[in-house]
Design a protein around this motif. Structure first.
Motif, short mmCIF file in Angstrom:
data_model
loop_
_atom_site.label_atom_id
_atom_site.label_comp_id
_atom_site.label_asym_id
_atom_site.label_seq_id
_atom_site.Cartn_x
_atom_site.Cartn_y
_atom_site.Cartn_z
N THR A 255 40.56 40.91 36.10
CA THR A 255 41.14 41.08 37.42
C THR A 255 42.76 41.50 37.11
OG1 THR A 255 41.77 38.83 37.87
CG2 THR A 255 39.40 39.66 38.49
N HIS A 257 44.89 40.39 39.24
CA HIS A 257 45.54 39.20 39.39
C HIS A 257 45.52 38.20 37.96
CE1 HIS A 257 46.60 35.11 41.22
NE2 HIS A 257 45.63 34.61 40.63
N ASN A 260 48.33 39.77 35.63
CA ASN A 260 49.66 39.28 36.20
C ASN A 260 49.77 37.71 35.87
OD1 ASN A 260 50.25 41.79 37.34
ND2 ASN A 260 49.60 41.20 39.23
N LYS A 261 49.17 36.86 35.94
CA LYS A 261 49.05 35.27 35.87
C LYS A 261 49.44 35.15 34.28
CE LYS A 261 46.92 31.00 36.39
NZ LYS A 261 45.36 30.18 36.82
N ARG A 391 37.21 39.58 41.97
CA ARG A 391 38.56 40.03 42.05
C ARG A 391 39.25 38.77 42.58
NH1 ARG A 391 38.56 44.51 46.95
NH2 ARG A 391 37.70 43.18 48.36
N SER A 392 40.23 38.65 42.79
CA SER A 392 41.15 37.46 43.27
C SER A 392 40.88 37.60 44.66
CB SER A 392 42.59 37.80 43.11
OG SER A 392 43.28 36.60 43.61
#
Length: 436
Positions: A255, A257, A260-261, A391-392
């Motif tokens: 995903t 998210h 990015n994490k 997905r987030s």
């Protein structure tokens, strides 16, 4: 066989020679003569096989020996190349410019995520070859800013991914604006049911080329599984990068998210990295890719769709931080290493939630992947699988211990298999323009 034996003109051969190439790859040695004959072509070629030059070289040849533009007259677009993503469009256009360096042909590339004015100027000045993503091309068509009435050659590159991203309706609109008489070239990683249906509707008695067994993996790639708990994936990845002194690694997450994490986590470990996915601006994606290629970043964190078109010579390492929920994407991912005769390493970090995904991948590639538990990162043998979010923020899970046909609709059944990092598409949903 040498490039000099394929019927290419001196200006093109000079550009090829400048880049140090003398011998075509299998897809090139088969597709170049087929395209030069002027007929339609359906070709299956995995990532890293040299397929882009397989169609750009003969297109350049056909255009320079065809009716050249008259001095002083405005050029009409004679070749249209459609790609699913911005990165792939830029890569294809780079190939056109590289091999067309000594021809008098003009080309341009258009895609979303950047301002339209420079692209509009390039079109208005007159072109022979246009490389485009479907979304931006349709935007320009709706403004009557581009005419496709003179197109002689159409290329659908990575057609399988275009269908997966929901571009079929857009493609049909574009086809309706093209002349009936034209040459059609369709390139796909696999000959799926959906691709065959598209080919039947688009191509006229096409030549058929398949350079490798569908869904096979490159023998030059050393594949390995590291079992690990889901919460230990990040520290394990950091450990692998540091202990093995990896200097360039492409990491896939499921995903946006998650990408990015992971960047935030790795930066805290002192590992230079950036993310590339559909929510990033085009300038950010271009910078991340350029920095990664230049060696300024150790890790590039990518989702599947954003990574389509990433072409890096001698990329040594690919890591599946998350396994893809579509097994074929495993082949596409790891195919970015082990290119052009070099060796590569593909590592997958697999937690208990992904055991069924791993079985599906092994069934697809017809091999059992070796597993190695890293000391200090031993998975809990009593851990229970949890549903995987596509997905987030999305509440639905993904086949917790189920078979593929139960937890995930098969491509054959729906033609719209859920893609990593994206929710399953509704039949009438259109892809966001920024993703192209």
């Amino acid at each position: 066989m040498l490039f000099t034996e394929l019927g290419l003109s001196d200006p093109i051969l000079l550009a090829i020679k400048e880049h140090g190439y003398t011998t075509p790859t299998p897809i090139q040695s088969q597709s170049i003569p087929a395209v030069l004959k002027g007929g339609d072509l359906l070709a299956a070629a995995q990532t890293g096989t040299g397929k882009t030059a397989g169609f750009t070289l003969p297109i350049l040849q056909r255009l320079i020996v065809g009716a050249p533009p008259v001095a002083g007259s405005r050029r009409a677009i004679r070749a249209l190349i459609l790609t699913p993503t911005r990165e792939l469009a830029a890569q294809v256009h780079e190939s056109v410019m590289t091999y067309g360096k000594y021809t008098k042909l003009k080309s341009a590339v258009i895609f979303g995520g950047v301002g339209p004015n420079p692209q509009l100027k390039a079109i208005q000045s007159g072109l022979d070859i246009l490389v485009a993503t479907p979304g931006r091309l349709l935007d320009f068509m709706s403004q009557n800013a581009v005419s496709l009435k003179g197109v002689e050659i159409l290329v659908l590159d990575e057609a399988d991914r275009m269908l997966d991203m929901g571009f079929l309706r857009d493609i049909k609109k574009i086809l309706a604006a093209l002349p009936q008489q034209r040459q059609n070239l369709l390139f796909s990683a696999t000959f799926s049911t959906e691709i065959k249906a598209l080919a039947d509707s688009l191509l006229n008695s096409p030549a058929l080329i398949e350079v490798a067994r569908s869904n096979s993996t490159n023998e030059a790639i050393a594949q390995k599984i590291h079992p690990v708990d889901r919460t230990a994936k990040h520290p394990l990845l950091a450990h692998l990068i540091k202990s093995n002194q990896w200097e360039q690694v492409l990491v896939f997450t499921r995903t946006k998210h998650g990408a990015n994490k992971l960047v935030t986590q790795l930066e805290k470990d002192g590992i230079t990295c950036m993310a590339i996915h559909g929510n990033k601006s085009q300038s950010a994606r271009t910078k991340a890719l350029a920095d990664f290629k230049a060696g300024k970043l150790t890790a590039l964190i990518a989702t599947d769709i954003a990574a389509r078109g990433i072409d890096i010579d001698q990329l040594p390492h690919v890591v599946n931080y998350d396994l893809p929920n579509v097994p074929e994407d495993y082949v596409h991912r790891i195919g970015r290493t082990g290119r052009a005769g070099s060796n590569g390493v593909a590592v997958s970090l697999v937690c208990v939630d992904e055991h069924q995904m791993l079985r599906d991948i092994e069934r697809l590639i017809k091999q059992t992947l070796p597993q190695e538990v890293i000391a200090g990162f031993e998975p809990d043998p009593h851990a229970k699988p949890q549903p995987i979010q596509l997905r987030s923020g999305q509440g639905q899970g993904q086949r917790q211990g189920q078979g593929r046909g139960q937890g995930q609709a098969s491509k054959k059944q729906t033609g719209n298999a859920p893609r990593p990092g994206n929710a399953p598409r509704r039949p009438q949903a259109r892809p966001a323009r920024k993703s192209s």
